[in-house]
Scaffold this motif. Structure first.
Motif, PDB file in Angstrom:
ATOM      1  N   LEU A  67      27.577  63.708  66.787  1.00 55.95           N
ATOM      2  CA  LEU A  67      28.367  64.223  65.671  1.00 55.95           C
ATOM      3  C   LEU A  67      27.988  63.387  64.454  1.00 55.95           C
ATOM      4  O   LEU A  67      28.389  62.229  64.329  1.00 55.95           O
ATOM      5  CB  LEU A  67      29.854  64.092  65.983  1.00 55.95           C
ATOM      6  CG  LEU A  67      30.821  64.556  64.897  1.00 55.95           C
ATOM      7  CD1 LEU A  67      30.782  66.082  64.754  1.00 55.95           C
ATOM      8  CD2 LEU A  67      32.245  64.084  65.204  1.00 55.95           C
ATOM      9  N   TRP A  68      27.191  63.987  63.561  1.00 57.87           N
ATOM     10  CA  TRP A  68      26.640  63.253  62.422  1.00 57.87           C
ATOM     11  C   TRP A  68      27.540  63.366  61.197  1.00 57.87           C
ATOM     12  O   TRP A  68      27.987  64.456  60.844  1.00 57.87           O
ATOM     13  CB  TRP A  68      25.262  63.801  62.057  1.00 57.87           C
ATOM     14  CG  TRP A  68      24.182  63.533  63.053  1.00 57.87           C
ATOM     15  CD1 TRP A  68      23.687  64.411  63.980  1.00 57.87           C
ATOM     16  CD2 TRP A  68      23.455  62.315  63.225  1.00 57.87           C
ATOM     17  NE1 TRP A  68      22.697  63.814  64.717  1.00 57.87           N
ATOM     18  CE2 TRP A  68      22.530  62.518  64.279  1.00 57.87           C
ATOM     19  CE3 TRP A  68      23.499  61.068  62.595  1.00 57.87           C
ATOM     20  CZ2 TRP A  68      21.658  61.530  64.709  1.00 57.87           C
ATOM     21  CZ3 TRP A  68      22.623  60.083  63.029  1.00 57.87           C
ATOM     22  CH2 TRP A  68      21.717  60.313  64.065  1.00 57.87           C
ATOM     23  N   LEU A  69      27.749  62.241  60.521  1.00 55.06           N
ATOM     24  CA  LEU A  69      28.467  62.220  59.254  1.00 55.06           C
ATOM     25  C   LEU A  69      27.528  62.649  58.140  1.00 55.06           C
ATOM     26  O   LEU A  69      26.438  62.078  57.978  1.00 55.06           O
ATOM     27  CB  LEU A  69      28.994  60.808  58.976  1.00 55.06           C
ATOM     28  CG  LEU A  69      29.688  60.586  57.631  1.00 55.06           C
ATOM     29  CD1 LEU A  69      30.926  61.466  57.506  1.00 55.06           C
ATOM     30  CD2 LEU A  69      30.047  59.116  57.462  1.00 55.06           C
ATOM     31  N   ARG A  70      27.942  63.654  57.364  1.00 52.55           N
ATOM     32  CA  ARG A  70      27.121  64.168  56.270  1.00 52.55           C
ATOM     33  C   ARG A  70      27.360  63.382  54.981  1.00 52.55           C
ATOM     34  O   ARG A  70      27.681  63.936  53.928  1.00 52.55           O
ATOM     35  CB  ARG A  70      27.431  65.645  56.041  1.00 52.55           C
ATOM     36  CG  ARG A  70      26.874  66.568  57.102  1.00 52.55           C
ATOM     37  CD  ARG A  70      25.377  66.494  57.169  1.00 52.55           C
ATOM     38  NE  ARG A  70      24.802  67.721  57.706  1.00 52.55           N
ATOM     39  CZ  ARG A  70      23.553  67.848  58.090  1.00 52.55           C
ATOM     40  NH1 ARG A  70      22.739  66.804  57.999  1.00 52.55           N
ATOM     41  NH2 ARG A  70      23.106  68.988  58.567  1.00 52.55           N
ATOM     42  N   LYS A  71      27.184  62.089  55.098  1.00 49.55           N
ATOM     43  CA  LYS A  71      27.112  61.196  53.939  1.00 49.55           C
ATOM     44  C   LYS A  71      26.098  60.123  54.279  1.00 49.55           C
ATOM     45  O   LYS A  71      26.043  59.655  55.430  1.00 49.55           O
ATOM     46  CB  LYS A  71      28.478  60.584  53.608  1.00 49.55           C
ATOM     47  CG  LYS A  71      29.409  61.517  52.828  1.00 49.55           C
ATOM     48  CD  LYS A  71      30.740  60.847  52.561  1.00 49.55           C
ATOM     49  CE  LYS A  71      31.586  61.685  51.614  1.00 49.55           C
ATOM     50  NZ  LYS A  71      31.259  61.496  50.204  1.00 49.55           N
ATOM     51  N   ARG A  72      25.304  59.717  53.302  1.00 43.56           N
ATOM     52  CA  ARG A  72      24.220  58.783  53.567  1.00 43.56           C
ATOM     53  C   ARG A  72      24.716  57.333  53.528  1.00 43.56           C
ATOM     54  O   ARG A  72      25.489  56.949  52.658  1.00 43.56           O
ATOM     55  CB  ARG A  72      23.101  58.985  52.550  1.00 43.56           C
ATOM     56  CG  ARG A  72      22.410  60.336  52.680  1.00 43.56           C
ATOM     57  CD  ARG A  72      21.262  60.480  51.703  1.00 43.56           C
ATOM     58  NE  ARG A  72      21.736  60.599  50.329  1.00 43.56           N
ATOM     59  CZ  ARG A  72      21.356  59.804  49.332  1.00 43.56           C
ATOM     60  NH1 ARG A  72      20.500  58.811  49.557  1.00 43.56           N
ATOM     61  NH2 ARG A  72      21.827  59.997  48.123  1.00 43.56           N
ATOM     62  N   LEU A  73      24.245  56.549  54.480  1.00 46.09           N
ATOM     63  CA  LEU A  73      24.597  55.140  54.528  1.00 46.09           C
ATOM     64  C   LEU A  73      23.834  54.347  53.466  1.00 46.09           C
ATOM     65  O   LEU A  73      22.641  54.580  53.248  1.00 46.09           O
ATOM     66  CB  LEU A  73      24.262  54.554  55.895  1.00 46.09           C
ATOM     67  CG  LEU A  73      25.060  55.062  57.097  1.00 46.09           C
ATOM     68  CD1 LEU A  73      24.447  54.523  58.381  1.00 46.09           C
ATOM     69  CD2 LEU A  73      26.519  54.672  56.990  1.00 46.09           C
ATOM     70  N   PRO A  74      24.498  53.376  52.830  1.00 46.27           N
ATOM     71  CA  PRO A  74      23.756  52.450  51.976  1.00 46.27           C
ATOM     72  C   PRO A  74      22.896  51.521  52.827  1.00 46.27           C
ATOM     73  O   PRO A  74      23.077  51.410  54.049  1.00 46.27           O
ATOM     74  CB  PRO A  74      24.871  51.684  51.258  1.00 46.27           C
ATOM     75  CG  PRO A  74      26.034  51.756  52.190  1.00 46.27           C
ATOM     76  CD  PRO A  74      25.929  53.079  52.902  1.00 46.27           C
ATOM     77  N   ALA A  75      21.977  50.828  52.185  1.00 53.05           N
ATOM     78  CA  ALA A  75      21.066  49.944  52.927  1.00 53.05           C
ATOM     79  C   ALA A  75      21.815  48.825  53.630  1.00 53.05           C
ATOM     80  O   ALA A  75      21.494  48.470  54.770  1.00 53.05           O
ATOM     81  CB  ALA A  75      20.018  49.378  51.972  1.00 53.05           C
ATOM     82  N   ASP A  76      22.808  48.256  52.966  1.00 51.27           N
ATOM     83  CA  ASP A  76      23.621  47.181  53.532  1.00 51.27           C
ATOM     84  C   ASP A  76      25.057  47.669  53.611  1.00 51.27           C
ATOM     85  O   ASP A  76      25.599  48.185  52.617  1.00 51.27           O
ATOM     86  CB  ASP A  76      23.538  45.922  52.683  1.00 51.27           C
ATOM     87  CG  ASP A  76      22.125  45.352  52.620  1.00 51.27           C
ATOM     88  OD1 ASP A  76      21.397  45.465  53.628  1.00 51.27           O
ATOM     89  OD2 ASP A  76      21.762  44.804  51.569  1.00 51.27           O
ATOM     90  N   VAL A  77      25.694  47.475  54.763  1.00 50.76           N
ATOM     91  CA  VAL A  77      26.966  48.159  54.990  1.00 50.76           C
ATOM     92  C   VAL A  77      27.802  47.420  56.026  1.00 50.76           C
ATOM     93  O   VAL A  77      27.267  46.692  56.870  1.00 50.76           O
ATOM     94  CB  VAL A  77      26.687  49.615  55.448  1.00 50.76           C
ATOM     95  CG1 VAL A  77      26.148  49.644  56.877  1.00 50.76           C
ATOM     96  CG2 VAL A  77      27.908  50.507  55.311  1.00 50.76           C
ATOM     97  N   VAL A  78      29.111  47.621  55.947  1.00 46.74           N
ATOM     98  CA  VAL A  78      30.033  47.227  57.015  1.00 46.74           C
ATOM     99  C   VAL A  78      30.698  48.497  57.531  1.00 46.74           C
ATOM    100  O   VAL A  78      31.248  49.278  56.748  1.00 46.74           O
ATOM    101  CB  VAL A  78      31.108  46.239  56.526  1.00 46.74           C
ATOM    102  CG1 VAL A  78      32.080  45.913  57.664  1.00 46.74           C
ATOM    103  CG2 VAL A  78      30.472  44.958  56.003  1.00 46.74           C
TER     104      VAL A  78
END
Length: 211
Positions: A67-78
């Motif tokens: 189940l994929w989230l349709r928002k892109r992850l930033p390069a660095d994240v928590v």
């Protein structure tokens, strides 16, 4: 800074989901508590029985259809999330920095498109961080304990900074690994909940860019 509930994101963005280049980047803290009737437009189900039950995402028998989230992850994240399995086989799984589309077409040999983190996988026998796979040389960090306790809610905190992936469970160090060639950019930008067969629940997802 207050977080933005995912279901209240700008409606115009929903119209852009058909074009992956226009899928929004997570640039502010995002929260997802699943207190509604259905998953909504910002989740892409690749073919399993994901549903909202009692204010949580619930699935079993997904056979590696994320189940994929349709928002892109930033390069660095928590990323924080609560995870629970009702099965003695455990098997709590997420994916990071995948392509937002990949799934296992035949239940035979799944090749994930990003990092795989699972707790109590393979019948509650091990936990791993994997890069583009779950077996053999794709396994980059590994342990054989502790095992998942059925019915217990675990709070995960996963920090990605540069090549480092640091995973804590209930505030305690669990697994970590530094990738010398970190995945990111086109084809490696998305988060997913995944599952093989166990009856699992996920809740209280929080995604926060690292500044």
């Amino acid at each position: 800074m207050p977080t933005l509930p995912l279901w209240r994101a700008v409606p115009v963005a929903i119209l852009l989901l058909g074009c992956k280049s226009e899928i929004p980047l997570i640039s502010e803290p995002l929260t997802e508590d699943f207190e509604r009737a259905d998953l909504g437009a910002f989740w892409h189900n690749t073919g399993a029985g994901y549903r909202i039950k009692d204010g949580k995402v619930n699935v079993s028998m997904a056979h590696n259809h994320p189940l994929w989230l349709r928002k892109r992850l930033p390069a660095d994240v928590v990323i924080e999330v609560d995870a629970m399995s009702k099965s003695p086989d455990g098997d709590l799984k997420i994916e990071l920095y995948g392509d937002g589309e990949t799934f296992d077409p035949d239940g035979n040999d799944y090749t994930p498109s990003g990092y795989v983190l699972f707790f109590g996988g393979h019948r509650n026998s091990e936990s791993i961080i994997g890069r583009l796979g779950e077996h053999g040389d794709a396994v980059k960090a590994h342990n054989r304990g502790p095992v998942v306790e059925p019915g217990r809610v675990y709070h995960w905190t996963i920090t990605r900074k540069g090549g480092l992936i640091d995973w804590k469970v209930d505030g305690k160090p669990f697994l970590s690994w530094t990738d010398p060639q970190p995945l990111g950019g086109t084809g490696h930008e998305y988060f997913a909940i995944n599952n093989w067969e166990t009856d699992v629940y996920f809740d209280n997802l929080r995604i926060r860019p690292l500044r």
